[in-house]
Design an enzyme around this catalytic site. Structure first.
Site, short mmCIF file in Angstrom:
data_model
loop_
_atom_site.label_atom_id
_atom_site.label_comp_id
_atom_site.label_asym_id
_atom_site.label_seq_id
_atom_site.Cartn_x
_atom_site.Cartn_y
_atom_site.Cartn_z
N GLU A 20 -4.62 2.43 -4.48
CA GLU A 20 -3.17 2.51 -4.37
C GLU A 20 -2.57 1.22 -3.81
OE1 GLU A 20 -4.78 4.16 -0.46
OE2 GLU A 20 -5.37 4.05 -2.57
N ASP A 49 -1.92 9.48 -10.89
CA ASP A 49 -1.85 8.38 -11.87
C ASP A 49 -0.40 8.11 -12.26
OD1 ASP A 49 -4.56 8.15 -11.78
OD2 ASP A 49 -4.94 9.18 -13.70
N ASP A 73 0.85 -1.19 0.00
CA ASP A 73 0.00 0.00 0.00
C ASP A 73 0.89 1.24 0.00
OD1 ASP A 73 -2.94 0.82 0.37
OD2 ASP A 73 -1.88 2.07 1.83
N ASN A 119 -2.58 12.72 -3.74
CA ASN A 119 -3.58 13.14 -4.73
C ASN A 119 -4.12 14.54 -4.40
OD1 ASN A 119 -3.83 11.31 -6.82
ND2 ASN A 119 -5.29 10.00 -5.76
#
Length: 443
Positions: free
Chosen positions: A357, A330, A313, A321
């Protein structure tokens, strides 16, 4: 000897000649009824002596549904011919008998003028006629065969059992570019694609126990050196010299079909790949992971080999983000995926995007020590990206937390148990400060 005695003697001789004549003879009344029939006549048509007496001549008609009366005003016009003629008659069993037929009229002595009796004579020509018909049929078959072989778009060829061309149809020029005389005397094996030789040898071996065979699709070299795909039906025949056997082939060009099939296979493979790849990161997607994991679990169960799972993770990715926007998020996911590929690079290892993620790595035939080593390599590769992440509480660069677990699958354990344990190990890594890997059950 009196005149009466002489007349009786002549009648006796005539009757004797009539009965013993080799040719079939029968006297028929003016209205078409058999009056007298000799043994040769009745035997030719399968009747017992005198069985035809009193029967109408219609019984000889080969087509009983067409009556003599409907063909002509009288039976006489149907059978009376100026010269003997070949006719098809019907015997007692309804079979066809060929005979040369003649009918002549004879005036009855002592009767009123114009009273006639008709003599029908039959000469059996059935065997000769059958031979003629067979010969005509053979000629027609030969003409049909010639027309088929000369105009058929398929290649028709004849070979000795060792593969030599004995004949090939003109269509070979259109399909393969060779003239007929170029192939006759050469071996068909010289034109096969090298990769198809064993396939053809195996197929032809079946001819030991079969007389007909459909060969698997194969490639054959044309005159320009290119290969085309053919489909061939093969039949074994007796050789013309009655020694040994030969085989006849009918071959069809299926190159277009094979090209279409190959293109469909490539398209299907591409679609399969697309359907199993995560569009953003290029690693396997969740669907592909599910299929792979189920397969590897079954393999471990069957062979009692260890199976390891690593869950990864990205630390504080939501903050990444929020800080940089989804476009940069991305890009981050793509670079992390590339880093993971560099660390888990065995052919059997699978890297998949598990969701958001989070990534999952499947390590077949890998024990706990091996899983710990790979997990640490994964963590380091992510850290080496040196991607700025000022919103992270653990580092100024993007990092990852990992949890791994190892199980030798058994029937007592559900497949999901390994994932549950890896998830607990990941939770432990996060609780201990992130940017680290932990094994299930270890502090």
């Amino acid at each position: 000897m009196s005149d009466a005695q002489a007349l009786d003697g002549d009648r006796h001789l005539n009757q004797l000649a009539f009965q013993r004549a080799v040719s079939g003879m029968a006297f028929i009344s003016a209205d078409g009824i058999f009056v007298s029939v000799n043994p040769s006549f009745s035997s030719l048509l399968g009747y017992e002596p005198d069985e035809l007496i009193g029967v109408h001549v219609q019984v000889l008609n080969e087509r009983p549904e067409v009556s003599v009366a409907s063909v002509s005003p009288s039976w006489l016009a149907y059978y009376t011919l100026e010269t003997p003629s070949e006719m098809r008659l019907s015997d007692r069993n309804g079979s066809t008998v060929w005979a040369k037929v003649s009918v002549s009229a004879h005036e009855l002595a002592g009767e009123k003028p114009g009273s006639l009796l008709y003599l029908m004579q039959l000469q059996d020509i059935t065997e000769r006629k059958r031979a003629q018909l067979a010969e005509a049929s053979l000629r027609m078959s030969e003409q049909m065969y010639r027309a088929i072989t000369e105009h058929c778009t398929d290649i028709i060829s004849k070979h000795s059992l060792d593969g030599l061309y004995l004949y090939v149809s003109p269509s070979v020029q259109t399909m393969l570019g060779y003239e007929q005389e170029e192939l006759v005397g050469t071996s068909i094996y010289d034109y096969f694609h090298p990769h198809d030789l064993q396939l053809m040898n195996t197929a032809v071996d079946e001819l030991e126990s079969r007389t007909a065979l459909k060969l698997p699709p194969y490639r054959m070299r044309n005159k320009e050196g290119d290969y085309i795909w053919l489909e061939t039906h093969l039949r074994v025949i007796e050789a013309a010299d009655e020694h040994g056997r030969e085989f006849v082939c009918v071959s069809r060009d299926i190159t277009d079909r094979k090209n279409t099939e190959n293109q469909l296979r490539k398209t299907n493979a591409l679609l399969q790949k697309i359907s199993s790849i995560d569009a953003l990161t290029g690693v396997a997607n969740r669907r592909s992971f599910d299929e792979n994991y189920a397969k590897e679990w079954r393999h471990g169960l069957r062979f009692s080999t260890p199976l390891s799972i690593i869950l990864l993770d990205i630390d504080y990715f939501k903050r990444f983000n929020d800080n940089y926007g989804h476009h940069e998020g991305d890009i981050c996911l793509k670079q992390v995926a590339e880093a993971l590929k560099r660390a888990a690079k065995r052919p059997g290892d699978l890297i998949a995007r598990y969701g958001g993620e989070e990534f999952v790595i499947v390590l077949p035939i890998t024990d706990e020590r091996g899983a710990a080593y790979v997990a640490e390599q994964l963590r380091q590769e992510v850290e080496l990206l040196q991607m700025p992440h000022p919103s992270s509480d653990v580092s100024s660069f993007v990092t990852a937390s990992l949890g791994h677990s190892t199980i030798i699958p058994t029937r007592d354990l559900p497949p999901r148990e390994l994932l549950v344990r890896a998830d607990r190990a990941l939770y432990q890594a996060k609780q201990e400060g992130r940017n680290r890997s932990r094994a299930f059950g270890h502090g």
